[in-house]
Design a protein around this motif. Structure first.
Motif, PDB file in Angstrom:
ATOM      1  N   MET A  84       0.822  -1.186   0.000  1.00  0.00           N
ATOM      2  CA  MET A  84       0.000   0.000   0.000  1.00  0.00           C
ATOM      3  C   MET A  84       0.872   1.258   0.000  1.00  0.00           C
ATOM      4  SD  MET A  84      -3.199   1.009   0.236  1.00  0.00           S
ATOM      5  CE  MET A  84      -4.255   2.213   0.897  1.00  0.00           C
ATOM      6  N   TYR A  85       1.943   1.227   0.796  1.00  0.00           N
ATOM      7  CA  TYR A  85       2.836   2.380   0.865  1.00  0.00           C
ATOM      8  C   TYR A  85       3.479   2.671  -0.492  1.00  0.00           C
ATOM      9  CZ  TYR A  85       6.720   5.361   2.129  1.00  0.00           C
ATOM     10  OH  TYR A  85       7.627   6.388   2.181  1.00  0.00           O
ATOM     11  N   ALA A  86       3.900   1.606  -1.195  1.00  0.00           N
ATOM     12  CA  ALA A  86       4.537   1.791  -2.505  1.00  0.00           C
ATOM     13  C   ALA A  86       3.565   2.428  -3.495  1.00  0.00           C
ATOM     14  CB  ALA A  86       5.049   0.459  -3.039  1.00  0.00           C
ATOM     15  N   LYS A 131       1.069   4.471  -2.830  1.00  0.00           N
ATOM     16  CA  LYS A 131       0.916   5.890  -2.497  1.00  0.00           C
ATOM     17  C   LYS A 131       2.140   6.691  -2.926  1.00  0.00           C
ATOM     18  CE  LYS A 131      -2.300   5.485   1.334  1.00  0.00           C
ATOM     19  NZ  LYS A 131      -2.576   5.804   2.737  1.00  0.00           N
ATOM     20  N   THR A 132       3.309   6.104  -2.758  1.00  0.00           N
ATOM     21  CA  THR A 132       4.535   6.779  -3.182  1.00  0.00           C
ATOM     22  C   THR A 132       4.540   6.987  -4.690  1.00  0.00           C
ATOM     23  OG1 THR A 132       5.749   5.816  -1.337  1.00  0.00           O
ATOM     24  CG2 THR A 132       7.051   6.660  -3.167  1.00  0.00           C
ATOM     25  N   THR A 174       2.386   9.908  -5.930  1.00  0.00           N
ATOM     26  CA  THR A 174       2.918  11.262  -5.771  1.00  0.00           C
ATOM     27  C   THR A 174       4.261  11.467  -6.458  1.00  0.00           C
ATOM     28  OG1 THR A 174       3.891  10.642  -3.654  1.00  0.00           O
ATOM     29  CG2 THR A 174       1.709  11.652  -3.599  1.00  0.00           C
TER      30      THR A 174
END
Length: 60
Positions: A1-3, A5-6, A9
């Motif tokens: 999930m973090y990847a 979002k990164t 952006t």
């Protein structure tokens, strides 16, 4: 999930000419059976023909 979002952006780009499904297959085969470079390595759909011609794909 973090990847994800990164990437949303800050997009990450890569060279699709040299890093694609065809070159990935070639890179997996090359350590086992060294094959000379050929334009068909870069063209999707042409790698099987090339591997057959140089004897890596056996149809017997």
């Amino acid at each position: 999930m973090y990847a994800a979002k990164t990437l949303a952006t800050h997009p990450s780009w890569y060279n699709t000419l040299l890093d694609n499904c065809t070159t990935a297959i070639f890179n997996l085969i090359n350590p086992v059976h060294t094959a000379p470079n050929d334009y068909r390595i870069l063209l999707s759909g042409r790698l099987p023909e090339y591997l057959y011609e140089i004897g890596i794909i056996d149809t017997d």
